[in-house]
Scaffold this active site. Structure first.
Site, PDB file in Angstrom:
ATOM      1  N   SER A 141       0.867  -1.187   0.000  1.00 40.65           N
ATOM      2  CA  SER A 141       0.000   0.000   0.000  1.00 40.65           C
ATOM      3  C   SER A 141       0.901   1.233   0.000  1.00 40.65           C
ATOM      4  O   SER A 141       2.055   1.161   0.463  1.00 40.65           O
ATOM      5  CB  SER A 141      -0.864   0.013   1.272  1.00 40.65           C
ATOM      6  OG  SER A 141      -1.491   1.277   1.427  1.00 40.65           O
ATOM      7  N   TYR A 158      -2.341  -1.333  10.399  1.00 39.57           N
ATOM      8  CA  TYR A 158      -2.427  -1.621   8.954  1.00 39.57           C
ATOM      9  C   TYR A 158      -1.172  -1.110   8.234  1.00 39.57           C
ATOM     10  O   TYR A 158      -0.574  -1.824   7.413  1.00 39.57           O
ATOM     11  CB  TYR A 158      -3.681  -0.978   8.369  1.00 39.57           C
ATOM     12  CG  TYR A 158      -3.862  -1.218   6.887  1.00 39.57           C
ATOM     13  CD1 TYR A 158      -4.283  -2.453   6.410  1.00 39.57           C
ATOM     14  CD2 TYR A 158      -3.592  -0.219   5.955  1.00 39.57           C
ATOM     15  CE1 TYR A 158      -4.436  -2.682   5.046  1.00 39.57           C
ATOM     16  CE2 TYR A 158      -3.749  -0.439   4.598  1.00 39.57           C
ATOM     17  CZ  TYR A 158      -4.180  -1.671   4.146  1.00 39.57           C
ATOM     18  OH  TYR A 158      -4.322  -1.898   2.794  1.00 39.57           O
TER      19      TYR A 158
HETATM   20  N1  LIG Z   1      -8.650  -0.812  -2.098  1.00 39.50           N
HETATM   21  C1  LIG Z   1      -7.685  -0.004  -1.723  1.00 39.50           C
HETATM   22  O1  LIG Z   1      -7.844   1.228  -1.707  1.00 39.50           O
HETATM   23  C2  LIG Z   1      -6.347  -0.563  -1.314  1.00 39.50           C
HETATM   24  C3  LIG Z   1      -5.258   0.319  -1.214  1.00 39.50           C
HETATM   25  C4  LIG Z   1      -4.011  -0.180  -0.891  1.00 39.50           C
HETATM   26  C5  LIG Z   1      -3.841  -1.535  -0.674  1.00 39.50           C
HETATM   27  N2  LIG Z   1      -4.912  -2.378  -0.760  1.00 39.50           N
HETATM   28  C6  LIG Z   1      -4.663  -3.808  -0.573  1.00 39.50           C
HETATM   29  O2  LIG Z   1      -5.065  -4.481  -1.737  1.00 39.50           O
HETATM   30  C7  LIG Z   1      -5.399  -5.829  -1.423  1.00 39.50           C
HETATM   31  C8  LIG Z   1      -6.712  -6.187  -2.089  1.00 39.50           C
HETATM   32  O3  LIG Z   1      -7.719  -5.345  -1.601  1.00 39.50           O
HETATM   33  P1  LIG Z   1      -9.068  -5.052  -2.416  1.00 39.50           P
HETATM   34  O4  LIG Z   1      -9.174  -3.591  -2.528  1.00 39.50           O
HETATM   35  O5  LIG Z   1      -9.132  -5.903  -3.618  1.00 39.50           O
HETATM   36  O6  LIG Z   1     -10.133  -5.530  -1.301  1.00 39.50           O
HETATM   37  P2  LIG Z   1     -11.456  -6.404  -1.398  1.00 39.50           P
HETATM   38  O7  LIG Z   1     -12.113  -6.261  -0.059  1.00 39.50           O
HETATM   39  O8  LIG Z   1     -12.240  -6.046  -2.612  1.00 39.50           O
HETATM   40  O9  LIG Z   1     -10.925  -7.901  -1.581  1.00 39.50           O
HETATM   41  C9  LIG Z   1     -10.203  -8.549  -0.571  1.00 39.50           C
HETATM   42  C10 LIG Z   1     -10.507 -10.038  -0.636  1.00 39.50           C
HETATM   43  O10 LIG Z   1      -9.673 -10.687   0.356  1.00 39.50           O
HETATM   44  C11 LIG Z   1     -10.452 -11.701   0.959  1.00 39.50           C
HETATM   45  N3  LIG Z   1      -9.906 -12.055   2.280  1.00 39.50           N
HETATM   46  C12 LIG Z   1      -9.967 -11.327   3.419  1.00 39.50           C
HETATM   47  N4  LIG Z   1      -9.410 -12.008   4.436  1.00 39.50           N
HETATM   48  C13 LIG Z   1      -8.978 -13.189   3.926  1.00 39.50           C
HETATM   49  C14 LIG Z   1      -8.336 -14.323   4.472  1.00 39.50           C
HETATM   50  N5  LIG Z   1      -8.050 -14.393   5.786  1.00 39.50           N
HETATM   51  N6  LIG Z   1      -8.025 -15.356   3.670  1.00 39.50           N
HETATM   52  C15 LIG Z   1      -8.346 -15.303   2.343  1.00 39.50           C
HETATM   53  N7  LIG Z   1      -8.976 -14.279   1.764  1.00 39.50           N
HETATM   54  C16 LIG Z   1      -9.288 -13.226   2.544  1.00 39.50           C
HETATM   55  C17 LIG Z   1     -11.847 -11.110   1.058  1.00 39.50           C
HETATM   56  O11 LIG Z   1     -12.823 -12.133   1.249  1.00 39.50           O
HETATM   57  C18 LIG Z   1     -11.960 -10.394  -0.277  1.00 39.50           C
HETATM   58  O12 LIG Z   1     -12.517 -11.240  -1.273  1.00 39.50           O
HETATM   59  C19 LIG Z   1      -5.402  -5.909   0.096  1.00 39.50           C
HETATM   60  O13 LIG Z   1      -4.199  -6.545   0.511  1.00 39.50           O
HETATM   61  C20 LIG Z   1      -5.420  -4.463   0.549  1.00 39.50           C
HETATM   62  O14 LIG Z   1      -4.760  -4.309   1.794  1.00 39.50           O
HETATM   63  C21 LIG Z   1      -6.157  -1.919  -1.062  1.00 39.50           C
END
Ligand SMILES: NC(=O)c1ccc[n+]([C@@H]2O[C@H](COP(=O)([O-])OP(=O)(O)OC[C@H]3O[C@@H](n4cnc5c(N)ncnc54)[C@H](O)[C@@H]3O)[C@@H](O)[C@H]2O)c1
Length: 253
Positions: A141, A158
């Site tokens: 991130s 986080y």
């Molecule tokens: N969306 C943002 O703005 C953002 C920004 C920076 C980083 N991220 C990172 O990007 C990655 C993806 O996020 P996203 O935006 O696609 O979120 P999202 O919520 O759309 O998808 C995350 C997925 O991870 C799954 N998940 C959660 N806990 C889990 C576990 N213990 N085991 C297996 N699966 C699990 C959830 O069920 C979900 O399907 C994450 O690591 C998040 O920290 C997101």
């Protein structure tokens, strides 16, 4: 068709960036093993891939659970015969600050974001090595680099978890390089997936993104998928140990 004859395992494949990546890699010929905490959403992604003419299987896997990961690995080998690439996209966030982060919040975020990535690497690196090498992408991130305080305060647990994955990526690039395995990270800015309960449609979210991103908008999941595809592909054959920001210019400020 950069992924023909390759198998990619994706955690968090049931939503957001994980799902977008599954669809993107499959569109370029890759076979996908979709893992998620939610069996239903992982199966839905696999179905979407198949409906688009690709090859995918799904498996319920909590990345905090070593036994579940080993079962997922065995299922991937049984389904496709080998694993070449891994994308660690599963993530967790609780909107807690220094004062109100309880054990449950701390453990959830650290266990999913840090231990989960580590356990996935332990289980899948030997398979990728057996396949002759491959590529791994972890999702960190911009919070590994700068302070993001979208609410009243930051979420220090986080931010720490993403800093840890950045360091893990760099450290393991040393060990995995000799196995012909590249490992990189992508640092997304704000991506409109609804991650962590965020509401991309809200005025507050829009304003925050407008103020902090040079492109004056949130990113979309498939804009992360495109960068993941690059890092997994031979186009990035000399890139390892790097963290690529895909953040609409957030980190220039
Ligand atoms: N969306 C943002 O703005 C953002 C920004 C920076 C980083 N991220 C990172 O990007 C990655 C993806 O996020 P996203 O935006 O696609 O979120 P999202 O919520 O759309 O998808 C995350 C997925 O991870 C799954 N998940 C959660 N806990 C889990 C576990 N213990 N085991 C297996 N699966 C699990 C959830 O069920 C979900 O399907 C994450 O690591 C998040 O920290 C997101």
């Amino acid at each position: 068709m950069r992924f023909t004859d390759t198998v990619t395992v994706i955690t968090g494949a049931g939503a957001g960036m994980g799902r977008a990546t599954a669809l993107r890699l499959a569109a370029e010929g890759g076979k996908i093993m979709c893992l998620d905490l939610s069996a239903e959403s992982a199966a839905e992604t696999a179905e979407l891939v198949r409906a688009a003419g690709g090859a995918a299987e799904s498996f319920r896997c909590d990345v905090r659970d070593r036994a579940a990961i080993e079962a997922a690995r065995d299922y991937a080998i049984k389904s496709f015969g080998a694993v070449h690439n891994l994308v660690n996209s599963a993530g967790a966030l609780t909107m807690q600050g220094l004062a109100d982060t309880d054990d449950a919040g701390w453990n959830l975020v650290m266990d999913v974001n840090v231990k989960g990535v580590f356990l996935m690497l332990q289980a899948f690196v030997p398979e990728i090595e057996r396949a002759g090498g491959g590529s791994i992408v972890n999702i960190t991130s911009i919070e590994a680099e700068v302070v993001v305080a979208s609410g009243e305060n930051t979420q220090p647990h986080y931010a720490c978890s993403k800093g840890a994955v950045k360091t893990m990526t760099r450290t393991l690039a040393h060990d995995l390089g000799r196995k012909n395995i590249r490992i990189n990270a992508i640092a997304p800015g704000l991506i409109a997936t609804g991650f962590g309960g965020s509401n991309p449609g809200s005025e507050r979210y829009q304003q925050y993104v407008h103020e902090h991103s040079a492109l004056r908008r949130a990113g979309q999941a498939d804009e992360i998928a495109g960068a993941i595809a690059f890092l997994l592909s031979k186009d990035a054959s000399y890139v390892t140990g790097a963290q690529l920001p895909v953040d609409g210019g957030w980190l220039i400020y």
